[in-house]
Design a protein around this motif. Structure first.
Motif, short mmCIF file in Angstrom:
data_model
loop_
_atom_site.label_atom_id
_atom_site.label_comp_id
_atom_site.label_asym_id
_atom_site.label_seq_id
_atom_site.Cartn_x
_atom_site.Cartn_y
_atom_site.Cartn_z
N SER A 102 13.42 15.74 0.72
CA SER A 102 13.75 14.69 -0.24
C SER A 102 14.43 13.52 0.47
CB SER A 102 14.67 15.26 -1.33
OG SER A 102 15.86 15.74 -0.76
N SER A 103 14.67 12.46 -0.27
CA SER A 103 15.32 11.24 0.27
C SER A 103 14.61 10.74 1.52
CB SER A 103 16.80 11.51 0.56
OG SER A 103 17.48 11.93 -0.60
N SER A 104 13.30 10.80 1.52
CA SER A 104 12.50 10.38 2.69
C SER A 104 11.33 9.54 2.19
CB SER A 104 11.99 11.59 3.47
OG SER A 104 13.07 12.32 4.01
N ARG A 105 11.52 8.23 2.19
CA ARG A 105 10.50 7.33 1.66
C ARG A 105 9.52 6.91 2.74
NH1 ARG A 105 9.85 4.30 -2.80
NH2 ARG A 105 11.94 4.85 -3.55
N ALA A 106 8.24 7.17 2.52
CA ALA A 106 7.19 6.70 3.42
C ALA A 106 6.92 5.23 3.13
CB ALA A 106 5.92 7.52 3.23
N VAL A 107 6.80 4.42 4.19
CA VAL A 107 6.59 2.98 4.00
C VAL A 107 5.21 2.51 4.46
CG1 VAL A 107 9.03 2.39 4.03
CG2 VAL A 107 7.77 2.49 6.19
N SER A 108 4.58 3.28 5.34
CA SER A 108 3.23 2.93 5.76
C SER A 108 2.58 4.12 6.46
CB SER A 108 3.22 1.70 6.69
OG SER A 108 3.87 2.00 7.91
N LEU A 109 1.27 4.00 6.63
CA LEU A 109 0.49 5.04 7.31
C LEU A 109 -0.28 4.41 8.46
CD1 LEU A 109 -1.05 7.03 4.30
CD2 LEU A 109 0.64 7.88 5.93
N GLU B 256 1.81 2.02 -5.50
CA GLU B 256 2.54 2.51 -4.33
C GLU B 256 1.58 2.98 -3.26
OE1 GLU B 256 6.08 4.99 -4.78
OE2 GLU B 256 5.81 4.79 -6.95
N ALA B 257 0.52 3.69 -3.67
CA ALA B 257 -0.47 4.17 -2.70
C ALA B 257 -1.13 3.00 -1.99
CB ALA B 257 -1.51 5.03 -3.41
N ALA B 258 -1.42 1.92 -2.73
CA ALA B 258 -2.06 0.75 -2.12
C ALA B 258 -1.16 0.14 -1.06
CB ALA B 258 -2.38 -0.28 -3.21
N ARG B 259 0.13 0.00 -1.34
CA ARG B 259 1.05 -0.58 -0.35
C ARG B 259 1.14 0.32 0.89
NH1 ARG B 259 3.75 -2.20 -5.25
NH2 ARG B 259 4.96 -0.27 -5.34
N LEU B 260 1.12 1.61 0.68
CA LEU B 260 1.25 2.55 1.78
C LEU B 260 0.03 2.51 2.70
CD1 LEU B 260 3.42 4.71 2.56
CD2 LEU B 260 1.97 6.39 1.42
N LEU B 261 -1.15 2.25 2.12
CA LEU B 261 -2.41 2.34 2.86
C LEU B 261 -2.90 0.98 3.38
CD1 LEU B 261 -4.14 4.83 0.43
CD2 LEU B 261 -3.78 5.27 2.87
N THR B 262 -2.12 -0.06 3.21
CA THR B 262 -2.58 -1.41 3.57
C THR B 262 -3.03 -1.51 5.01
OG1 THR B 262 -1.15 -2.43 1.91
CG2 THR B 262 -1.89 -3.83 3.70
N ALA B 263 -2.27 -0.95 5.95
CA ALA B 263 -2.61 -1.06 7.37
C ALA B 263 -3.68 -0.06 7.78
CB ALA B 263 -1.35 -0.85 8.23
N ALA B 264 -3.61 1.17 7.26
CA ALA B 264 -4.50 2.24 7.72
C ALA B 264 -5.88 2.18 7.06
CB ALA B 264 -3.87 3.61 7.44
N ALA B 265 -5.96 1.70 5.82
CA ALA B 265 -7.23 1.70 5.10
C ALA B 265 -7.27 0.50 4.15
CB ALA B 265 -7.39 3.01 4.33
N PRO B 266 -7.45 -0.72 4.70
CA PRO B 266 -7.39 -1.94 3.86
C PRO B 266 -8.35 -1.95 2.68
CG PRO B 266 -7.34 -2.49 6.20
CD PRO B 266 -7.65 -1.03 6.13
N PRO B 267 -9.65 -1.57 2.84
CA PRO B 267 -10.54 -1.59 1.67
C PRO B 267 -10.08 -0.64 0.57
CG PRO B 267 -11.80 -1.47 3.71
CD PRO B 267 -10.38 -1.21 4.08
N LEU B 268 -9.62 0.57 0.98
CA LEU B 268 -9.14 1.53 0.00
C LEU B 268 -7.90 1.01 -0.70
CD1 LEU B 268 -9.28 4.32 -1.30
CD2 LEU B 268 -8.05 5.24 0.68
N ALA B 269 -6.99 0.42 0.07
CA ALA B 269 -5.77 -0.15 -0.53
C ALA B 269 -6.12 -1.26 -1.52
CB ALA B 269 -4.86 -0.69 0.57
N GLY B 270 -7.09 -2.08 -1.18
CA GLY B 270 -7.50 -3.17 -2.08
C GLY B 270 -8.06 -2.65 -3.39
#
Length: 418
Positions: free
Chosen positions: A239-246, A275-289
């Motif tokens: 817990s108390s562990s926020r993921a910010v990017s992948l 939230e999932a879109a923000r997390l995946l912006t760098a690793a999977a841009p089309p999916l995040a979009g």
């Protein structure tokens, strides 16, 4: 060597994913270690029960739909099947304010006679309903908005007097935008199979009493989260562990806000779409979009507990109380959950939507409480509540708009390379 699976999100979706994955590991003897990352200091997400010495009340979700047998099977596997309590009246009965009266409607047993008797309908609108069977049916199954479907089949007045207040109050969405296929597929099936809504309802053999479909858990819905955690004793729950990017190369990299990095062979993102879109912006841009196109609305709930005598005798005991179309109220709906188990208190929840009450959501909690109570006193002459609190849910309510099915298919196709 053990492979590593990381599940991001410790709400009901993340805990379910961890549970089913752990079951598969045990069944197939897989070498896989599970880590569940939760940004908050507790697991369960919207499953959170507030408890005092006198009562308990849900802070987030307060029921689940048990019509899917998979959910009932999951409760059985968690050891909670015998702890389920039907709560049908709360979610089935709707009271629609019309001309200073409350029109009672059932959501599970559609009754066009009640719609026909709505005092807001003029003679022309009633005649339009009587001849609904003559309207040509659209049988291709193409998606359209709820407003488009009701306007086409039942007329503009029925849309304004009945459908729009229901959609705004119960779904807290806009009838002109929300998908008929996602929210009311049964109405589409009626048109497709019978050519008419009225004809389908007249031909429908309704049982005298249907089995309950909505349930809560005795003692609090957060017992679901506790049951998951007991079953996941071998998983690494953080817990108390926020993921910010992948990031992704040969393996996945989960970057946390505190600077740590966790490597994983497999990653599940069990978060709301924004939230999932923000997390995946760098690793999977089309999916995040694609994920970012799913709109979520922010909500607030004013949770209230009244002593039984504090509410007037004619106050509804269960169900949704919905404001009429066009009337300014400090809530999208007033949900009457009913009595506590000992019968001493009655629980109410007033929901505010950023779409419909944007000016109120920007206020402090004390002002929100004040505005809601002022309205209840003016409308119902209620006495002060025994207990009251405000809960906020940013980007918590998905709004499945027209074409949502195509969007989901596109998201699924974008997932294939991963």
């Amino acid at each position: 060597m053990h492979k590593r699976a990381v599940i991001i999100g410790g709400g009901i979706s993340g805990l379910s994913a961890a549970f089913f994955l752990s079951e598969r590991i045990a069944r197939e003897n897989l070498s896989l270690k599970i880590t569940v990352l939760e940004a908050e200091n507790r697991f369960g997400g919207l499953l959170r029960t507030l408890r005092t010495r006198d009562f308990h009340m849900e802070a987030g979700a307060d029921a689940f739909d048990g019509r899917d047998p998979a959910m009932l099977a999951l409760c059985r596997d968690l050891g909670l099947r015998d702890e389920l309590v039907p709560c049908e009246p709360t979610l089935d009965r709707v009271f629609l304010a019309q001309n200073e009266k409350l029109l009672s409607l059932s959501l599970s047993r559609p009754d066009l006679r009640a719609v026909f008797k709505n005092p807001a309908l003029n003679l022309t609108a009633r005649m339009r309903l009587l001849f609904e069977g003559l309207i040509p049916a659209k049988r291709n199954g193409a998606d359209e908005s709820i407003a488009s479907f009701v306007r086409r089949r039942l007329g503009r007045t029925v849309l304004q007097a009945w459908a729009e207040p229901l959609v705004r109050g119960v779904l807290m969405g806009e009838a002109e935008k929300l998908s008929i296929h996602e929210y009311f597929p049964q109405w589409q099936r009626m048109e497709r199979d019978h050519g008419s809504i009225c004809r389908a309802l007249l031909n429908r053999n309704m049982p005298a009493k249907e089995a309950p479909s909505f349930f809560t858990v005795r003692g609090g819905l957060d017992r679901l989260a506790s049951a998951f955690l007991e079953k996941l004793e071998r998983a690494n729950l953080v817990s108390s562990s926020r993921a910010v990017s992948l990031g992704r190369n040969k393996t996945w990299k989960v970057f946390l806000r505190d600077g740590r990095t966790i490597e994983a062979d497999f990653v599940w993102v069990a978060l709301p779409a924004p939230e999932a879109a923000r997390l995946l912006t760098a690793a999977a841009p089309p999916l995040a979009g694609a994920l970012a196109k799913i709109r979520y609305d922010s909500l607030a709930a004013v949770n209230m507990v009244f002593r039984r005598g504090a509410l007037p005798a004619d106050f509804p005991q269960n169900g949704f109380i919905l404001p009429p179309r066009g009337k300014k109220r400090p809530f999208a709906n007033l949900k009457v959950i009913g009595s506590t188990e000992d019968g001493k208190f009655i629980r109410l929840r007033a929901f505010l939507s950023k779409v419909f009450q944007p000016e109120l959501l920007g206020l402090e909690d004390a002002r929100i409480r004040q505005e809601v109570l002022r309205d209840l006193v003016a409308e119902w002459r209620v006495q002060p509540p025994f207990w009251i609190a405000v809960e906020r849910y940013p980007e918590a309510l998905a709004q499945y708009e027209t074409g949502h099915g195509r969007l989901v298919s596109n998201i699924e196709s974008l997932l294939e390379p991963y």
